[in-house]
Write a protein that holds these residues in place. Sequence first.
Motif, mmCIF file in Angstrom:
data_model
loop_
_atom_site.group_PDB
_atom_site.id
_atom_site.type_symbol
_atom_site.label_atom_id
_atom_site.label_comp_id
_atom_site.label_asym_id
_atom_site.label_seq_id
_atom_site.Cartn_x
_atom_site.Cartn_y
_atom_site.Cartn_z
ATOM 1 N N TYR A 142 0.850 -1.197 0.000
ATOM 2 C CA TYR A 142 0.000 0.000 0.000
ATOM 3 C C TYR A 142 0.877 1.235 0.000
ATOM 4 O O TYR A 142 1.893 1.284 0.694
ATOM 5 N N ALA A 143 0.507 2.209 -0.792
ATOM 6 C CA ALA A 143 1.275 3.458 -0.851
ATOM 7 C C ALA A 143 0.335 4.643 -0.675
ATOM 8 O O ALA A 143 -0.689 4.740 -1.346
ATOM 9 N N ALA A 144 0.695 5.523 0.235
ATOM 10 C CA ALA A 144 -0.139 6.693 0.505
ATOM 11 C C ALA A 144 0.720 7.947 0.633
ATOM 12 O O ALA A 144 1.953 7.883 0.641
ATOM 13 N N SER A 145 0.036 9.074 0.757
ATOM 14 C CA SER A 145 0.749 10.350 0.849
ATOM 15 C C SER A 145 0.182 11.174 1.990
ATOM 16 O O SER A 145 -0.604 10.676 2.795
ATOM 17 N N GLN A 146 0.561 12.407 2.075
ATOM 18 C CA GLN A 146 0.024 13.344 3.070
ATOM 19 C C GLN A 146 0.292 12.906 4.502
ATOM 20 O O GLN A 146 -0.440 13.304 5.425
ATOM 21 N N GLY A 147 1.266 12.036 4.693
ATOM 22 C CA GLY A 147 1.601 11.626 6.059
ATOM 23 C C GLY A 147 0.444 11.030 6.831
ATOM 24 O O GLY A 147 0.379 11.114 8.049
ATOM 25 N N GLY A 148 -0.497 10.403 6.110
ATOM 26 C CA GLY A 148 -1.619 9.757 6.789
ATOM 27 C C GLY A 148 -2.675 10.715 7.298
ATOM 28 O O GLY A 148 -3.599 10.315 8.001
ATOM 29 N N ARG A 149 -2.560 11.985 6.938
ATOM 30 C CA ARG A 149 -3.547 12.949 7.431
ATOM 31 C C ARG A 149 -4.879 12.847 6.692
ATOM 32 O O ARG A 149 -5.880 13.370 7.144
ATOM 33 N N ASP A 150 -4.857 12.161 5.572
ATOM 34 C CA ASP A 150 -6.111 11.942 4.855
ATOM 35 C C ASP A 150 -6.833 10.764 5.498
ATOM 36 O O ASP A 150 -6.557 9.609 5.220
ATOM 37 N N LYS A 151 -7.771 11.090 6.399
ATOM 38 C CA LYS A 151 -8.471 10.046 7.165
ATOM 39 C C LYS A 151 -9.317 9.152 6.268
ATOM 40 O O LYS A 151 -9.552 7.991 6.563
ATOM 41 N N ARG A 152 -9.807 9.716 5.173
ATOM 42 C CA ARG A 152 -10.656 8.930 4.278
ATOM 43 C C ARG A 152 -9.839 7.813 3.629
ATOM 44 O O ARG A 152 -10.280 6.666 3.560
ATOM 45 N N ALA A 153 -8.628 8.162 3.195
ATOM 46 C CA ALA A 153 -7.762 7.135 2.615
ATOM 47 C C ALA A 153 -7.443 6.077 3.674
ATOM 48 O O ALA A 153 -7.406 4.877 3.382
#
Lengths: 341, 341
Positions: free
Chosen positions: B194-205
């Motif tokens: 899994y790859a994400a951005s925004q330091g996990g601040r996107d709660k929806r993701a």
Amino acid sequence: MSTKQFGKTKAGTRVTMHDVAARAGVSQMTVSRVMRDAGAISPEVRKKVVKAAAEIGYVHNRLAGGMRTTTTPLVGVVVPTLQNRVFTEVLTGISDALATQGIRPVFGVSEYSLEAEEALVLDFLSWRPRGLVLAGLEHTDTVRQMIAAADIRVSEVMDMDGDPIMASFGVSQAEAGRDMARHMLDRGYRRIAYAASQGGRDKRAGKRFEAFAAVIRDAGGQIVDDITAEDPSSLVLGRQLTGTLLARSCPDAIYFSNDDLAGGGLMHCLAEGISVPKDVALAGFNGLSFLEALPQRITTTATPRYEIGRDAALFVADPSRPAPDGGRQDFGTRLIVGNTT
Amino acid sequence: MSTKQFGKTKAGTRVTMHDVAARAGVSQMTVSRVMRDAGAISPEVRKKVVKAAAEIGYVHNRLAGGMRTTTTPLVGVVVPTLQNRVFTEVLTGISDALATQGIRPVFGVSEYSLEAEEALVLDFLSWRPRGLVLAGLEHTDTVRQMIAAADIRVSEVMDMDGDPIMASFGVSQAEAGRDMARHMLDRGYRRIAYAASQGGRDKRAGKRFEAFAAVIRDAGGQIVDDITAEDPSSLVLGRQLTGTLLARSCPDAIYFSNDDLAGGGLMHCLAEGISVPKDVALAGFNGLSFLEALPQRITTTATPRYEIGRDAALFVADPSRPAPDGGRQDFGTRLIVGNTT
DNA sequence: GTGAAAGCGCTAACAG
DNA sequence: CTGTTAGCGCTTTCAC
């Protein structure tokens, strides 16, 4: 406390500065000064007032304040579209800069229509804003009159080729077009096609292309084709337009009105096995960061969009800030030579 | 006439309804009714008033009006960022819908910070807005209290997994995650990164991924790697993250928190000669239109962003509009199976 | 269909 | 450093 109220009491009546003043044991005027950080207030009084305000959930009423001062910490912003990264980046610069000044943007989308812009400006003025930020230098006469009469600051962003109302922040579209033309000529391209979007309503792109075409023609090259789609810019559109241009006029280079279209052009070539720049050269405009992720680096012109928005906003937000020299702040462009030309 | 003035007379004093009334030979109250299209006005009187107003460049003062009515045709909008197309599309829906109702958006960017959102909400309330549009269902307690006390309409957009303040408009992030998990399992992928951005601040993701991971694990698959960059999403970031993931944990599929990252992943594979989906499968989220222009169709989940913004805005703009059933309007998602899975 | 009176909640200006 | 006075320009309410 869980019964904290914001903006009105339990009974439904509004909480006013009077209520805060009563609770804090000071005059209403003192509350006003605390809320605005104005005048000189002793630390103890300030603390009492802040506490009282929080306890009864007082919310400052800027309508009443603005009515007295006849101006508000609002700035009206008109952008042509939100579908184009260019404007969202300008808007981010505007929003960030205004936030540092405690000013809020009220915004509207003109869809590249001067009449829509006029309606928005009239509406904005009804809020007695600190100023306006508009895109481009083209506006209706009524807009110019309204602005003159309202006596507020106005920034115009993105375009420098013309006379600003007060202060313009951007780049010379003509200069950018000429730079790209010289680069293409240097590389030996002579049969050049142009692809644009938005049905030609983007006047800045139009100016850029005209200057570009003039240099090409002066040097003996020719604009062999020229296509303008009605739709907004997108990779998909760029892909389609490129297919059309290549099929009908065999250009040796295509100048796109922006990077989205150019990126789509590259995708078309990739998918069709067309070699870039051997079979056809491609160039865009803006220097959007997504280009860096594409398999080939598209030649383009970089523009400092965030900075343009930021400085334009600061000019309207801070009355002590002088207008740029000659009313124009030219952020300059930079040709980014990739491997598609 | 070329001496038309807008908002003030030549001497610098403001043009008020009184001035219009005097010129039109009616009472100030009648001018007020004409300006607001309220009450019943005879056609001739209306025409006279409109003419007089135009001649002296009268601009309606909504501060004074709002002060009496204690509400204004403004709606406060908080978006987490303008750097992500998702929110600019929601914002376009909001802006378009509000425009049809004669309401103006005042907006602010929270950068995914609840504290920043709180500050914005407090500021917005000082304008006595008709309502607010917020992103997501997570807010500070103070925000909830302020909204309750202000007694205004609030729409929450994008997320459905939780209790709305009043009305939420969006899609079930959890459901979308589970759908994608089932699809990947169907295709036989078991080692998923899994790859994400925004330091996990996107709660929806985050919610989406948790639901996704639960289904994968229940079926005996595993989340072999999980990387979250601090930076905002972009193609470039997706390209980098993909390089990292492939090098360190050999997943057979990568689930990206959005299409930008997934697109970057595809670019990485294209550039490195990695075969998709043979060597690694890729999937994104949102169904952004730029995917259609890429050399391969990335599997993703389509979300109706414009419609979400539009309906959320209409709910706050029009008090006669009922809240959706159960306070939630689920726009549903649609799995778009491309050829990258 | 139109008008008169009253006041929304705040801040500029000045006084102390 | 704090308080008093006097509106800002509109819309609500009620009268005609």
